[in-house]
Scaffold this motif. Structure first.
Motif, short mmCIF file in Angstrom:
data_model
loop_
_atom_site.label_atom_id
_atom_site.label_comp_id
_atom_site.label_asym_id
_atom_site.label_seq_id
_atom_site.Cartn_x
_atom_site.Cartn_y
_atom_site.Cartn_z
N GLY A 157 -20.83 3.71 -32.27
CA GLY A 157 -20.11 5.69 -32.47
C GLY A 157 -20.88 6.53 -32.34
N VAL A 158 -22.72 6.48 -32.75
CA VAL A 158 -23.37 7.38 -32.89
C VAL A 158 -23.79 8.33 -30.94
CG1 VAL A 158 -23.87 7.60 -35.12
CG2 VAL A 158 -25.81 6.67 -33.00
N PRO A 162 -19.79 9.18 -28.08
CA PRO A 162 -20.43 10.89 -27.07
C PRO A 162 -20.89 10.40 -25.49
CG PRO A 162 -21.34 9.88 -29.01
CD PRO A 162 -20.60 8.96 -28.92
N HIS A 163 -21.50 9.72 -25.78
CA HIS A 163 -21.48 10.03 -23.66
C HIS A 163 -19.95 10.24 -22.81
CE1 HIS A 163 -24.57 9.40 -20.22
NE2 HIS A 163 -23.37 8.98 -20.04
N ALA A 164 -19.45 8.87 -23.23
CA ALA A 164 -17.95 8.47 -23.22
C ALA A 164 -17.50 9.83 -23.06
CB ALA A 164 -17.16 7.38 -23.76
N ALA A 165 -17.08 10.68 -24.10
CA ALA A 165 -16.55 12.03 -24.64
C ALA A 165 -17.39 13.11 -23.36
CB ALA A 165 -16.90 12.09 -25.78
N ALA A 166 -18.74 13.19 -23.11
CA ALA A 166 -18.90 13.89 -21.88
C ALA A 166 -18.86 13.83 -21.11
CB ALA A 166 -21.17 14.06 -22.10
N VAL A 167 -19.04 12.34 -20.42
CA VAL A 167 -18.32 12.05 -18.63
C VAL A 167 -16.66 12.32 -18.67
CG1 VAL A 167 -18.16 10.38 -17.59
CG2 VAL A 167 -20.03 10.73 -18.94
N THR A 188 -22.43 20.43 -25.12
CA THR A 188 -21.34 19.38 -25.35
C THR A 188 -21.48 18.50 -23.56
OG1 THR A 188 -19.99 20.65 -26.05
CG2 THR A 188 -19.08 18.43 -25.98
N VAL A 191 -25.63 14.97 -22.13
CA VAL A 191 -25.34 13.87 -21.86
C VAL A 191 -25.29 12.50 -20.54
CG1 VAL A 191 -26.40 13.11 -24.00
CG2 VAL A 191 -23.77 13.03 -23.68
N ILE A 214 -13.67 4.42 -28.30
CA ILE A 214 -13.12 5.20 -27.95
C ILE A 214 -11.74 5.47 -28.50
CG2 ILE A 214 -12.26 5.97 -25.22
CD1 ILE A 214 -14.18 4.62 -23.97
N PHE B 185 -25.92 12.97 -30.40
CA PHE B 185 -24.96 13.31 -30.85
C PHE B 185 -24.91 14.71 -31.16
CE2 PHE B 185 -22.44 13.63 -34.63
CZ PHE B 185 -21.36 12.43 -33.78
N LEU B 224 -11.94 5.02 -17.97
CA LEU B 224 -13.51 5.00 -18.28
C LEU B 224 -13.07 3.69 -19.86
CD1 LEU B 224 -16.46 5.26 -18.23
CD2 LEU B 224 -16.83 6.55 -19.92
#
Lengths: 262, 262
Positions: A157-158, A162-167, A188, A191, A214, B185, B224
């Motif tokens: 979650g933390v 967030p890494h997947a979101a940035a990619v 944003t 990472v 996700i 995060f 992804l």
């Protein structure tokens, strides 16, 4: 205390020696762990099983083994499988570091105020866990203990989602638009500059929590998207205020615990 | 040059006076624009139409009106609707600022190296656009000119969709997990602390590009997610490397243009 390092690359060993960071450094993995009271494994997750198997015979009885991997269920499984019963494995996850790699980006304030999660499986092995907890506290960390399973759900979650979101964000943006990206985009997406092999290991060893996370993110994005498409101002403001308040609460608590400076 | 300010709140006017930022400050909007050669509107987008209507009668012929709103198609439409033909409207979007609001967070280096997009509709009104371009360049901005329609599509990608991602990310994360959130995060979610009313205005005045952009992001997240669920290492690494390379290219270009410091 004698600190012995192992590094795969001769170039890294030369840098360690030039910077005078350790008492000694070697490229011989089994030799590096002989007689050690405590071992910190700081390599990509996909190398753990092989390293555990390689060092198993050379570990002194009573030795404590820990690591700094970003998932914890698989490391506990590999430790149980490969390490002898005479040593204790405790998982560590210091939530610090950056998107940069290697000794050139080392900083002595890296752990100041960082959260470090310490994980144990099965019955309490109090002495080893206390030793590892003190180790991270001495380096400046705020230590939280939990089971490997809870760690992997929570950190998905933390950190992993967030890494997947940035990619996904970088890949969803047309490259010819990026010349106009401002500080918001840079932060944003920061990472997403992390090493691909390390993050592939993380995703692959925490697949269930990452995919569930996700899915939750996609659901939240869809709620916001539909409110925008339907021009629902109140609904949009409620979603934005919810995020704003949660983030403010998080930051206030971190300030109280002195994990952040004013 | 005489700089006259307008602020709605008496408290803000007192702060402006105490800080000696302007030649004068008033709470009388029409009076504040009388005889002005150039006007910069820095209020939430949803107030633009009413402000344009209120000041229209008091604008001197030849006056240049600009704003700092984060969408540009609607401001151009409102300007065409409410402002007299004797004045020129040019849109501005300095891509700077933070999630903080108000004069207490003012910084004199805010625009150093920031990109500022300047927009015009219809035929070239060169003198006004040159004047506005010079204004932002003098403040330290790297100025890019484009149509309001292109601005809104592009900025949806590099700012509005990242904002939606940050908001959705915070709302998708269990609040009791946030005590373990690290620097990753914090950075990925930073913009979600921005003011809800300002961001609701942005989403509502750029709904089509924002929803299209969120759809693209959801598609990337799903690609992804599925690669993780299927344990496809090569596919995951390819996605991560694509993002990493695109971000590296973006940063190198910003360094070359001196928009970022080493």
């Amino acid at each position: 205390v004698e600190v012995v390092g192992y590094a795969h690359r001769a170039e890294t060993r030369r840098k360690v020696q030039a910077l005078d960071l350790l008492d000694s450094v070697t490229g011989d993995l089994p030799a590096s762990v002989a007689d050690a009271h405590m071992i910190v494994l700081a390599t990509p997750l996909s190398s753990f099983a092989e390293i555990f198997a390689t060092i198993a015979d050379r570990l002194a009885p009573g030795c404590i083994v820990t690591d700094v991997g970003s998932t914890k269920m698989m490391p506990h499984r590999w430790a149980a499988q490969y390490l002898p019963k005479t040593v204790t494995y405790v998982g560590s996850h210091p939530m610090a570091g950056s998107e940069q790699q290697g000794i050139d980006f080392a900083r002595d304030d890296l752990f100041d105020g960082a959260t470090c999660i310490v994980t144990q499986r099965g019955r309490c092995l109090c002495q080893a866990a206390t030793c590892i907890t003190t180790f991270w506290q001495d380096l400046g960390c705020h230590v939280v203990a939990m089971s490997p399973a809870r760690h992997d759900r929570l950190v998905a979650g933390v950190s992993h989602v967030p890494h997947a979101a940035a990619v996904a964000l970088v890949n969803a943006t047309r490259p010819d638009w990026l010349h106009c990206a401002g500080k918001g985009f840079l932060d944003t997406s920061r990472v997403a500059s992390g090493p691909a092999n390390v993050w592939a290991d993380i995703f692959l060893t925490n697949a269930e929590s990452v995919t569930t996370g996700i899915d939750r993110l996609v659901k939240e994005l869809t709620v916001l998207r539909n409110a925008v498409a339907r021009q629902q101002r109140t609904r949009i403001e409620n979603l934005l205020n919810k995020a704003r308040q949660r983030r403010a609460t998080m930051i206030n608590e971190k300030l109280k615990r002195k994990e952040l400076l004013k």
